[in-house]
Design a protein around this motif. Structure first.
Motif, PDB file in Angstrom:
ATOM      1  N   PRO A   4       0.834  -1.209   0.000  1.00  0.00           N
ATOM      2  CA  PRO A   4       0.000   0.000   0.000  1.00  0.00           C
ATOM      3  C   PRO A   4       0.866   1.255   0.000  1.00  0.00           C
ATOM      4  CG  PRO A   4      -0.007  -1.043   2.162  1.00  0.00           C
ATOM      5  CD  PRO A   4       0.662  -2.013   1.233  1.00  0.00           C
ATOM      6  N   ARG A   5       0.397   2.266  -0.735  1.00  0.00           N
ATOM      7  CA  ARG A   5       1.133   3.531  -0.816  1.00  0.00           C
ATOM      8  C   ARG A   5       0.630   4.501   0.247  1.00  0.00           C
ATOM      9  NH1 ARG A   5       3.810   3.938  -5.650  1.00  0.00           N
ATOM     10  NH2 ARG A   5       4.976   5.538  -4.516  1.00  0.00           N
ATOM     11  N   HIS A   6       1.528   5.327   0.742  1.00  0.00           N
ATOM     12  CA  HIS A   6       1.184   6.315   1.761  1.00  0.00           C
ATOM     13  C   HIS A   6       1.539   7.708   1.259  1.00  0.00           C
ATOM     14  CE1 HIS A   6       0.454   3.157   4.730  1.00  0.00           C
ATOM     15  NE2 HIS A   6       1.568   2.568   4.287  1.00  0.00           N
ATOM     16  N   ILE A   7       1.008   8.692   1.932  1.00  0.00           N
ATOM     17  CA  ILE A   7       1.267  10.069   1.524  1.00  0.00           C
ATOM     18  C   ILE A   7       2.755  10.401   1.601  1.00  0.00           C
ATOM     19  CG2 ILE A   7       0.902  11.052   3.845  1.00  0.00           C
ATOM     20  CD1 ILE A   7      -0.447  13.431   2.384  1.00  0.00           C
ATOM     21  N   HIS A   8       3.471   9.721   2.490  1.00  0.00           N
ATOM     22  CA  HIS A   8       4.908   9.979   2.604  1.00  0.00           C
ATOM     23  C   HIS A   8       5.685   9.480   1.390  1.00  0.00           C
ATOM     24  CE1 HIS A   8       4.993  11.630   6.649  1.00  0.00           C
ATOM     25  NE2 HIS A   8       4.134  10.693   7.026  1.00  0.00           N
ATOM     26  N   ASP A   9       5.024   8.662   0.560  1.00  0.00           N
ATOM     27  CA  ASP A   9       5.698   8.180  -0.649  1.00  0.00           C
ATOM     28  C   ASP A   9       5.724   9.242  -1.740  1.00  0.00           C
ATOM     29  OD1 ASP A   9       6.146   5.667   0.470  1.00  0.00           O
ATOM     30  OD2 ASP A   9       4.137   4.978  -0.109  1.00  0.00           O
ATOM     31  N   LEU A  10       4.914  10.282  -1.612  1.00  0.00           N
ATOM     32  CA  LEU A  10       4.857  11.328  -2.624  1.00  0.00           C
ATOM     33  C   LEU A  10       6.089  12.222  -2.542  1.00  0.00           C
ATOM     34  CD1 LEU A  10       1.109  12.397  -2.269  1.00  0.00           C
ATOM     35  CD2 LEU A  10       2.095  10.784  -3.904  1.00  0.00           C
ATOM     36  N   ALA A  11       6.479  12.745  -3.688  1.00  0.00           N
ATOM     37  CA  ALA A  11       7.627  13.648  -3.739  1.00  0.00           C
ATOM     38  C   ALA A  11       7.287  14.973  -3.060  1.00  0.00           C
ATOM     39  CB  ALA A  11       8.037  13.894  -5.187  1.00  0.00           C
ATOM     40  N   ASP A  12       8.319  15.684  -2.597  1.00  0.00           N
ATOM     41  CA  ASP A  12       8.095  16.978  -1.947  1.00  0.00           C
ATOM     42  C   ASP A  12       7.367  17.945  -2.870  1.00  0.00           C
ATOM     43  OD1 ASP A  12       9.410  15.937   0.178  1.00  0.00           O
ATOM     44  OD2 ASP A  12      11.131  17.305   0.109  1.00  0.00           O
ATOM     45  N   GLU A  13       7.720  17.914  -4.160  1.00  0.00           N
ATOM     46  CA  GLU A  13       7.096  18.832  -5.108  1.00  0.00           C
ATOM     47  C   GLU A  13       5.599  18.567  -5.224  1.00  0.00           C
ATOM     48  OE1 GLU A  13      11.356  18.471  -5.835  1.00  0.00           O
ATOM     49  OE2 GLU A  13       9.737  16.994  -5.699  1.00  0.00           O
ATOM     50  N   LEU A  14       5.206  17.295  -5.210  1.00  0.00           N
ATOM     51  CA  LEU A  14       3.786  16.955  -5.314  1.00  0.00           C
ATOM     52  C   LEU A  14       3.045  17.339  -4.033  1.00  0.00           C
ATOM     53  CD1 LEU A  14       1.573  15.778  -7.014  1.00  0.00           C
ATOM     54  CD2 LEU A  14       2.206  13.491  -6.234  1.00  0.00           C
ATOM     55  N   LEU A  15       3.668  17.119  -2.892  1.00  0.00           N
ATOM     56  CA  LEU A  15       3.059  17.529  -1.630  1.00  0.00           C
ATOM     57  C   LEU A  15       2.886  19.048  -1.576  1.00  0.00           C
ATOM     58  CD1 LEU A  15       4.908  15.226   0.931  1.00  0.00           C
ATOM     59  CD2 LEU A  15       2.480  15.145   0.324  1.00  0.00           C
ATOM     60  N   SER A  16       3.854  19.775  -2.092  1.00  0.00           N
ATOM     61  CA  SER A  16       3.757  21.225  -2.127  1.00  0.00           C
ATOM     62  C   SER A  16       2.618  21.677  -3.031  1.00  0.00           C
ATOM     63  CB  SER A  16       5.086  21.829  -2.607  1.00  0.00           C
ATOM     64  OG  SER A  16       5.020  23.236  -2.643  1.00  0.00           O
ATOM     65  N   GLU A  17       2.429  20.955  -4.142  1.00  0.00           N
ATOM     66  CA  GLU A  17       1.326  21.276  -5.057  1.00  0.00           C
ATOM     67  C   GLU A  17      -0.013  21.005  -4.392  1.00  0.00           C
ATOM     68  OE1 GLU A  17      -0.065  22.700  -8.763  1.00  0.00           O
ATOM     69  OE2 GLU A  17       1.935  22.675  -7.854  1.00  0.00           O
ATOM     70  N   ILE A  18      -0.116  19.902  -3.670  1.00  0.00           N
ATOM     71  CA  ILE A  18      -1.358  19.587  -2.951  1.00  0.00           C
ATOM     72  C   ILE A  18      -1.636  20.662  -1.907  1.00  0.00           C
ATOM     73  CG2 ILE A  18      -2.424  17.953  -1.346  1.00  0.00           C
ATOM     74  CD1 ILE A  18      -0.870  15.726  -2.795  1.00  0.00           C
ATOM     75  N   LEU A  19      -0.598  21.100  -1.220  1.00  0.00           N
ATOM     76  CA  LEU A  19      -0.751  22.137  -0.212  1.00  0.00           C
ATOM     77  C   LEU A  19      -1.264  23.438  -0.828  1.00  0.00           C
ATOM     78  CD1 LEU A  19      -0.367  23.113   2.706  1.00  0.00           C
ATOM     79  CD2 LEU A  19       2.013  23.650   2.120  1.00  0.00           C
ATOM     80  N   SER A  20      -0.809  23.761  -2.031  1.00  0.00           N
ATOM     81  CA  SER A  20      -1.263  24.992  -2.683  1.00  0.00           C
ATOM     82  C   SER A  20      -2.755  24.962  -2.956  1.00  0.00           C
ATOM     83  CB  SER A  20      -0.497  25.218  -3.989  1.00  0.00           C
ATOM     84  OG  SER A  20      -0.827  24.227  -4.950  1.00  0.00           O
ATOM     85  N   PHE A  21      -3.295  23.775  -3.262  1.00  0.00           N
ATOM     86  CA  PHE A  21      -4.742  23.649  -3.465  1.00  0.00           C
ATOM     87  C   PHE A  21      -5.495  23.813  -2.146  1.00  0.00           C
ATOM     88  CE2 PHE A  21      -3.409  21.469  -7.393  1.00  0.00           C
ATOM     89  CZ  PHE A  21      -4.237  22.119  -8.306  1.00  0.00           C
ATOM     90  N   LEU A  22      -4.926  23.296  -1.082  1.00  0.00           N
ATOM     91  CA  LEU A  22      -5.567  23.416   0.226  1.00  0.00           C
ATOM     92  C   LEU A  22      -5.644  24.869   0.687  1.00  0.00           C
ATOM     93  CD1 LEU A  22      -3.905  20.425   2.140  1.00  0.00           C
ATOM     94  CD2 LEU A  22      -6.244  20.538   1.254  1.00  0.00           C
TER      95      LEU A  22
END
Length: 523
Positions: A4-22
């Motif tokens: 199973p994949r977890h949010i910690h598996d995402l790259a920093d750049e993708l997490l930053s992009e998700i944060l921008s939407f939030l």
């Protein structure tokens, strides 16, 4: 079987992009309760009702809570958390700056807003505050504290030294804003002064007791200029939505070398001058300053220059711009100005190769010119124009007769009805269908700068079929509904020219290959 994949598996750049939407479209909350809306600053005054409250730390926002999840989230969220810094002209504001620098967070600051209150000027404040204290002792004490704070900061030069320190430390700084800060306590003081005539003007402004934005703005502009000069910051956007015209007169004493050093660092200049009187004479006195500045500001990509909306500037356009041509200019906005059509056309033609965004607000053409001639230039000669805003435009004679002679502001909440589709002009009323862009041959959505009445594709086709004589320009008055019609017509006409040019290029390319010439030119 895949793990199973977890949010910690995402790259920093993708997490930053998700944060921008939030965080999208959330208002920016300054630590002391000052809310600055992301959509703009309105009249340039920021209202603050809780200035006396202490600094609050903790989980104040979604971004704060995101940063508390783990060390990695802290690292990703920190650049966003400290990308903007609000610096107040106050002892507490400069203490907050010290805290930021001590925490070694200055490197993340990309935008700084300098929030300044009007200054207490003159020597007659003791009796005024005594009068205020008879009815509102707490309010009077707050103003005594602020007065003493102002005297301390200015006399010791603390404000200048701290601003210089800040801008020198903000290595990533790209934007500077100067805003006027005001709260209920300030407004109540102004009301008291007006109601009881508690000033000692007597024709002597130097000794007048006044709550004055001019002197505060003057000192702020000077200190920001000196600090920027001392720093290594480049590519700066400067915004000042309520600049005092009188405050800029001190620039007459500024050496040309300072303009040469500071002006090239600016890529965007957004200034609106605020005044309750006609400032044409003041701007005329500053004409040489504008010439020096704009000659040196060779890297400007965006310019907005506005004047008091109810008292348009009555100077030739070139008294300010001096026939300057900016090779990198992409966005131009001018507001509240009586102009000759020829001067406006000349400015547009100087930038017809690169201008993409044009906004004309409260522009009034003088006798002898017509909006039809301006529209023709926009439609036929502006190579890359993709956004156009025409708001409150008219003819100077009509404006003078209706607004100034009457002495009142005329507001038309219900636009005059548009002609029926059978007449020469075509309505551009709102339609649920998506708008279409003149920059594309496909169905890419775009809308004009009103952002309220997009026109659908069917209407777009009808509008681009009109001639300039069918736009209803009578040379006397521009109705509000005509503004959107003219915007649509200009963009549609430009789209048509691009489509025809593309068709010619494609035909020429095919013709060249049919003749056995691989270069596509048929020769």
């Amino acid at each position: 079987m895949a793990l199973p994949r977890h949010i910690h598996d995402l790259a920093d750049e993708l997490l930053s992009e998700i944060l921008s939407f939030l965080l999208e479209s959330r208002p920016e909350i300054e630590p002391r309760g000052l809310t600055i809306a992301s959509s703009g600053y309105g009249n340039g005054i920021v209202y603050d009702g809780i200035d006396h409250q202490p600094i609050r730390h903790g989980e104040a926002s979604d971004l704060d809570r995101f940063r508390l999840v783990c060390t990695r989230f802290m690292r990703i969220g920190t650049p966003r958390k400290f990308a903007h810094f609000n610096l107040r002209f106050s002892e507490d504001g400069f203490r907050r700056l010290d805290e930021l620098l001590q925490m070694q967070l200055a490197c993340y600051v990309k935008s700084m807003t300098y929030l300044v209150r009007p200054f207490y000027q003159g020597n007659g404040w003791a009796p005024i505050l005594r009068t205020l204290g008879t009815e509102h002792p707490a309010l009077a004490q707050r103003h005594r504290d602020r007065l003493q704070e102002q005297l301390n900061l200015v006399s010791k030069g603390i404000d200048l030294s701290q601003i210089r320190r800040a801008i020198a430390s903000f290595y990533a700084l790209k934007e500077l804003k100067l805003l006027r800060l005001q709260d209920d306590a300030d407004e109540r003081l102004l009301d008291l002064i007006r109601d009881h005539h508690l000033t000692n003007l007597n024709g002597n402004r130097e000794n007048a007791t006044r709550f004055d934005w001019e002197s505060a703005c003057s000192r702020a502009v000077t200190n920001l200029g000196i600090s920027l000069l001392d720093s290594k910051c480049t590519s700066i956007r400067f915004k000042g939505p309520q600049i005092s015209p009188e405050a800029t007169l001190q620039l007459l004493q500024t050496p040309s070398t300072m303009f040469a050093a500071v002006a090239p660092r600016l890529t965007s200049l957004e200034i609106t001058f605020h005044s309750h009187t006609d400032i044409s004479s003041t701007m005329s006195d500053l004409s040489e300053i504008f010439r020096k500045f704009f000659t040196e500001a060779k890297n400007l990509v965006s310019i907005h220059l506005g004047f008091p909306s109810k008292i348009p500037l009555s100077l030739p356009l070139e008294s300010i711009f001096h026939a300057t041509r900016w090779k990198s200019l992409r966005s131009l906005s001018i507001a509240s100005w009586r102009l000759n059509a020829e001067d406006l056309i000349s400015l547009l033609r100087r930038h017809h190769h690169q201008l993409q965004d044009l906004r004309l607000t409260s522009i009034y053409l003088r006798p002898g010119g017509s909006w039809s001639s301006v529209l023709q230039v926009l439609a036929n000669e502006m190579d890359h124009l993709g956004r156009l805003g025409l708001r409150e435009i008219d003819y100077a004679a009509y404006f003078d007769a209706a607004f100034i002679s009457a002495g009142v502001e005329i507001y038309d909440p219900i636009p005059i009805a548009l002609p029926s589709p059978s007449s020469s002009a075509v309505s551009v009323a709102a339609d649920p269908s998506p708008p279409y862009s003149p920059d594309s041959l496909s169905n890419m959505p775009v809308q004009n700068l009103h952002d309220q009445n997009p026109f659908n594709r069917g209407m777009f086709e009808k509008v681009r079929g009109l001639s300039v004589d069918e736009l209803g320009d009578d040379g006397i008055h521009v109705r509000r509904d005509q503004e959107q019609l003219w915007e649509a017509w200009v963009l549609a006409s430009r789209w048509e020219r691009k489509r025809e040019q593309r068709s010619r290029d494609q035909n020429g390319y095919r013709h060249g290959f049919r003749n056995g010439n691989g270069n596509g030119n048929g020769n």
